[in-house]
Enzyme design. Structure first.
Site, mmCIF file in Angstrom:
data_model
loop_
_atom_site.group_PDB
_atom_site.id
_atom_site.type_symbol
_atom_site.label_atom_id
_atom_site.label_comp_id
_atom_site.label_asym_id
_atom_site.label_seq_id
_atom_site.Cartn_x
_atom_site.Cartn_y
_atom_site.Cartn_z
ATOM 1 N N MET A 27 0.848 -1.197 0.000
ATOM 2 C CA MET A 27 0.000 0.000 0.000
ATOM 3 C C MET A 27 0.887 1.252 0.000
ATOM 4 S SD MET A 27 -3.474 -0.863 1.987
ATOM 5 C CE MET A 27 -2.943 -0.618 3.651
ATOM 6 N N LEU A 30 6.680 3.254 1.437
ATOM 7 C CA LEU A 30 7.603 2.119 1.572
ATOM 8 C C LEU A 30 8.650 2.354 2.653
ATOM 9 C CD1 LEU A 30 8.148 1.316 -2.227
ATOM 10 C CD2 LEU A 30 6.469 0.330 -0.647
ATOM 11 N N HIS A 31 8.928 1.280 3.411
ATOM 12 C CA HIS A 31 9.956 1.325 4.456
ATOM 13 C C HIS A 31 10.824 0.078 4.307
ATOM 14 C CE1 HIS A 31 7.409 -1.616 6.411
ATOM 15 N NE2 HIS A 31 6.390 -0.758 6.431
ATOM 16 N N HIS A 34 9.134 -3.336 3.576
ATOM 17 C CA HIS A 34 8.808 -3.556 2.165
ATOM 18 C C HIS A 34 10.070 -3.874 1.360
ATOM 19 C CE1 HIS A 34 5.477 -0.612 3.321
ATOM 20 N NE2 HIS A 34 4.812 -1.681 2.930
ATOM 21 N N GLN A 58 -10.391 -2.758 2.264
ATOM 22 C CA GLN A 58 -9.895 -3.400 3.495
ATOM 23 C C GLN A 58 -9.922 -2.459 4.688
ATOM 24 O OE1 GLN A 58 -5.922 -4.164 1.664
ATOM 25 N NE2 GLN A 58 -5.146 -3.733 3.710
ATOM 26 N N GLY A 144 4.745 -10.344 4.150
ATOM 27 C CA GLY A 144 5.468 -10.240 5.412
ATOM 28 C C GLY A 144 4.762 -10.978 6.544
ATOM 29 N N VAL A 173 10.780 -7.009 9.697
ATOM 30 C CA VAL A 173 11.907 -6.080 9.841
ATOM 31 C C VAL A 173 11.542 -5.071 10.934
ATOM 32 C CG1 VAL A 173 13.318 -4.335 8.689
ATOM 33 C CG2 VAL A 173 12.567 -6.362 7.439
ATOM 34 N N SER A 182 6.286 -0.183 10.194
ATOM 35 C CA SER A 182 4.926 -0.099 9.658
ATOM 36 C C SER A 182 4.727 1.285 9.064
ATOM 37 C CB SER A 182 3.918 -0.325 10.788
ATOM 38 O OG SER A 182 2.637 0.135 10.403
HETATM 39 P P1 AMP Z 1 1.446 -2.927 3.469
HETATM 40 O O1 AMP Z 1 2.018 -1.893 2.547
HETATM 41 O O2 AMP Z 1 1.418 -2.511 4.892
HETATM 42 O O3 AMP Z 1 0.154 -3.501 2.962
HETATM 43 O O4 AMP Z 1 2.488 -4.137 3.439
HETATM 44 C C1 AMP Z 1 2.886 -4.747 2.240
HETATM 45 C C2 AMP Z 1 3.637 -6.016 2.565
HETATM 46 O O5 AMP Z 1 4.782 -5.695 3.347
HETATM 47 C C3 AMP Z 1 2.806 -7.003 3.392
HETATM 48 O O6 AMP Z 1 3.056 -8.314 2.931
HETATM 49 C C4 AMP Z 1 3.329 -6.782 4.788
HETATM 50 O O7 AMP Z 1 3.196 -7.914 5.626
HETATM 51 C C5 AMP Z 1 4.783 -6.488 4.522
HETATM 52 N N1 AMP Z 1 5.374 -5.762 5.650
HETATM 53 C C6 AMP Z 1 4.888 -4.652 6.263
HETATM 54 N N2 AMP Z 1 5.668 -4.289 7.303
HETATM 55 C C7 AMP Z 1 6.655 -5.222 7.357
HETATM 56 C C8 AMP Z 1 7.772 -5.427 8.233
HETATM 57 N N3 AMP Z 1 8.019 -4.611 9.243
HETATM 58 N N4 AMP Z 1 8.564 -6.480 8.004
HETATM 59 C C9 AMP Z 1 8.304 -7.338 6.965
HETATM 60 N N5 AMP Z 1 7.282 -7.198 6.122
HETATM 61 C C10 AMP Z 1 6.464 -6.164 6.312
#
Ligand code: AMP
Length: 273
Positions: A27, A30-31, A34, A58, A144, A173, A182
């Protein structure tokens, strides 16, 4: 790096892509979490696709869909830098249609824990992941462990719908002090950021107790509760890797989960043991 906006354009391009395709759906904002998924995809595939799509279905009414951080320019630059081949950034109107077919999450495991507190959340997650997997047709998609229940349900959907993609589970991570990365961490004030650390602290404590031989989930949950007292806990739960509640830790088959609110920010974290 090629940026593609329309699903139909991506599907046309996909037909011309040769080799193994790795896909990281996100979404955005990015950190490093990601980026670790993208890095793994880069290592294991010929072509890497990242999607950025803040998925409205969602988010429940009253949640943070409107204010969810959107950093398209910075994200684009990051993707370019880490060697992404295709960045897919569709608009909501090109992904969702009137009176359309949707995926419903499993009635039980889609409606416990995260799904209990956010009913319908996983219907939205699975619907968009299903659409994205059908558009991108990846050989491998990377998710993740941070979103453990989501990961379980995505794997389940892939099996249930006979989708031809392998789902890879990627480690959480963390910031150097333990906070799970996050996109929502930007909501935290300095004071709240300190309190947010209690989630990872409580999981670390449970991990230490397990290392010392403790197996009883009640005991582990109590120890976590103590640490989490200063914040508003939504749930502390211990499940097997297929999200059945358990009373005793099963080595290599357990996940300790916590969800809590710090100020107005809802945070989740977990430990795989
Ligand atoms: P999001 O952008 O929050 O929907 O996350 C995209 C993907 O990155 C999902 O598969 C998350 O589980 C993964 N993700 C988010 N935060 C982390 C993290 N701290 N460590 C590993 N994967 C992550």
């Amino acid at each position: 790096m090629k940026i593609i906006k329309y699903p139909t354009d991506f599907m046309k391009t996909r037909k011309e892509i040769k080799g193994k395709v790795g896909f990281v759906p996100t979404m955005g904002a990015l950190h490093q979490g990601h980026l670790s998924l993208i890095k793994q995809a880069r290592e294991e595939n010929d072509v890497v696709v990242v999607s950025i799509f803040v998925n409205p279905t969602q988010f429940l009414p009253g949640e943070d869909f409107e204010k969810y951080p959107r950093k398209y320019e910075a994200d684009r630059a990051v993707c370019e830098r880490v060697g992404v081949d295709y960045l897919f950034m569709p608009d909501v109107k090109d992904i969702y249609f009137d009176d359309e077919a949707r995926v419903t999450a499993p009635k039980i495991k889609g409606y416990i824990l995260e799904g209990l507190n956010r009913p319908g959340h996983f219907d939205g997650v699975l619907t968009v992941v299903n659409k994205l997997l059908n558009i991108v047709k990846p050989d491998i998609a990377y998710f993740g462990k941070k979103d453990a229940q989501q990961l379980y349900l995505v794997k389940k959907m892939v099996r249930d719908f006979f989708l031809d993609t392998e789902i890879k589970e990627c480690d959480i991570v963390r910031e150097p002090d333990g906070l799970a990365m996050s996109s929502r961490n930007v909501y935290l004030s300095e004071e709240e950021r300190k309190k947010a650390l209690l989630l990872s602290k409580s999981l670390k404590r449970a991990g230490k107790l397990i290392m010392a031989g403790e197996k009883k989930c009640d005991v582990l949950k109590k120890a976590m509760e103590e640490i989490l007292k200063p914040i508003e806990v939504e749930y502390i739960e211990i499940v097997s890797r297929d999200f059945e509640k358990i009373d005793e830790i099963q080595k290599e088959n357990s996940i300790i989960l916590v969800a809590a609110k710090v100020g107005n920010t809802r945070l989740i974290d977990n430990l795989w043991v």
